[in-house]
Design a protein around this motif. Structure first.
Motif, mmCIF file in Angstrom:
data_model
loop_
_atom_site.group_PDB
_atom_site.id
_atom_site.type_symbol
_atom_site.label_atom_id
_atom_site.label_comp_id
_atom_site.label_asym_id
_atom_site.label_seq_id
_atom_site.Cartn_x
_atom_site.Cartn_y
_atom_site.Cartn_z
ATOM 1 N N TRP A 1 0.811 -1.219 0.000
ATOM 2 C CA TRP A 1 0.000 0.000 0.000
ATOM 3 C C TRP A 1 0.849 1.277 0.000
ATOM 4 N N GLU A 2 2.162 1.159 0.259
ATOM 5 C CA GLU A 2 3.047 2.317 0.263
ATOM 6 C C GLU A 2 3.658 2.589 -1.111
ATOM 7 N N ARG A 3 3.466 1.701 -2.036
ATOM 8 C CA ARG A 3 4.086 1.836 -3.349
ATOM 9 C C ARG A 3 3.430 2.932 -4.181
ATOM 10 N N PHE B 1 0.755 9.874 3.249
ATOM 11 C CA PHE B 1 1.025 9.203 4.518
ATOM 12 C C PHE B 1 -0.132 9.370 5.498
ATOM 13 N N GLY B 2 -0.534 8.242 6.090
ATOM 14 C CA GLY B 2 -1.565 8.269 7.119
ATOM 15 C C GLY B 2 -2.981 8.400 6.607
ATOM 16 N N THR B 3 -3.178 8.312 5.264
ATOM 17 C CA THR B 3 -4.526 8.429 4.700
ATOM 18 C C THR B 3 -4.750 7.321 3.681
ATOM 19 N N ALA B 4 -5.951 7.243 3.172
ATOM 20 C CA ALA B 4 -6.273 6.300 2.101
ATOM 21 C C ALA B 4 -6.216 7.001 0.742
ATOM 22 N N TYR B 5 -5.726 8.228 0.710
ATOM 23 C CA TYR B 5 -5.689 9.029 -0.513
ATOM 24 C C TYR B 5 -4.366 8.859 -1.253
ATOM 25 N N THR B 6 -4.414 9.178 -2.534
ATOM 26 C CA THR B 6 -3.182 9.280 -3.315
ATOM 27 C C THR B 6 -3.114 10.690 -3.890
#
Length: 138
Positions: free
Chosen positions: A68-70, A103-108
């Motif tokens: 999920w960090e990619r 960081f810390g959200t479900a957003y991109t």
């Protein structure tokens, strides 16, 4: 010349790495051959698979990232009439889009939306695609 496509993809990645902070990819690649007269679905399928595997499994950094960090990456390559499957020469355009997780959200957050009208490269099916750091493409 086969290295050209990977040089372009690496260039795009490395050009923005100082602003983006290098990270691994979760990449979706589509190769559209609808403009090509003599379509070869098998080679297009192999190319799509090889590029997807290359972008998603190459370790671009020494850091470890969760899935999920990619960086989300979409690449659409549209081949045109100058593509010659027999010679392994591909021509067309490419649209490259990157989104980075916040960081810390479900957003991109969008990072890059690049369109290349002269995307030419060579590819030989069944040859491995290899990333060599600090290698210039000629």
């Amino acid at each position: 010349m086969k290295k050209y496509i990977f040089g372009v993809l690496s260039f795009v990645f490395l050009s923005f790495s100082s602003q983006v902070f290098a990270q691994e990819f979760r990449c979706n690649i589509i190769v559209n051959d609808s403009r090509v007269e003599a379509q070869n679905k098998q080679i297009v399928g192999q190319l799509t698979k090889a590029l997807t595997k290359f972008m998603n499994t190459t370790q671009w950094t020494e850091d470890r990232y969760e899935e999920w960090e990619r960086i989300e990456c979409n690449i659409l390559i549209t081949l045109d009439k100058n593509t010659d499957f027999a010679q392994g020469v591909y021509s067309g355009d490419a649209q490259i889009q990157y989104n980075r997780p916040v960081f810390g959200t479900a957003y991109t957050s969008p990072i890059l939306n690049y369109f290349d009208k002269n995307f030419d490269f060579s590819y030989t099916p069944s040859e491995p695609l290899i990333y060599i750091p600090n290698c210039q493409v000629s």
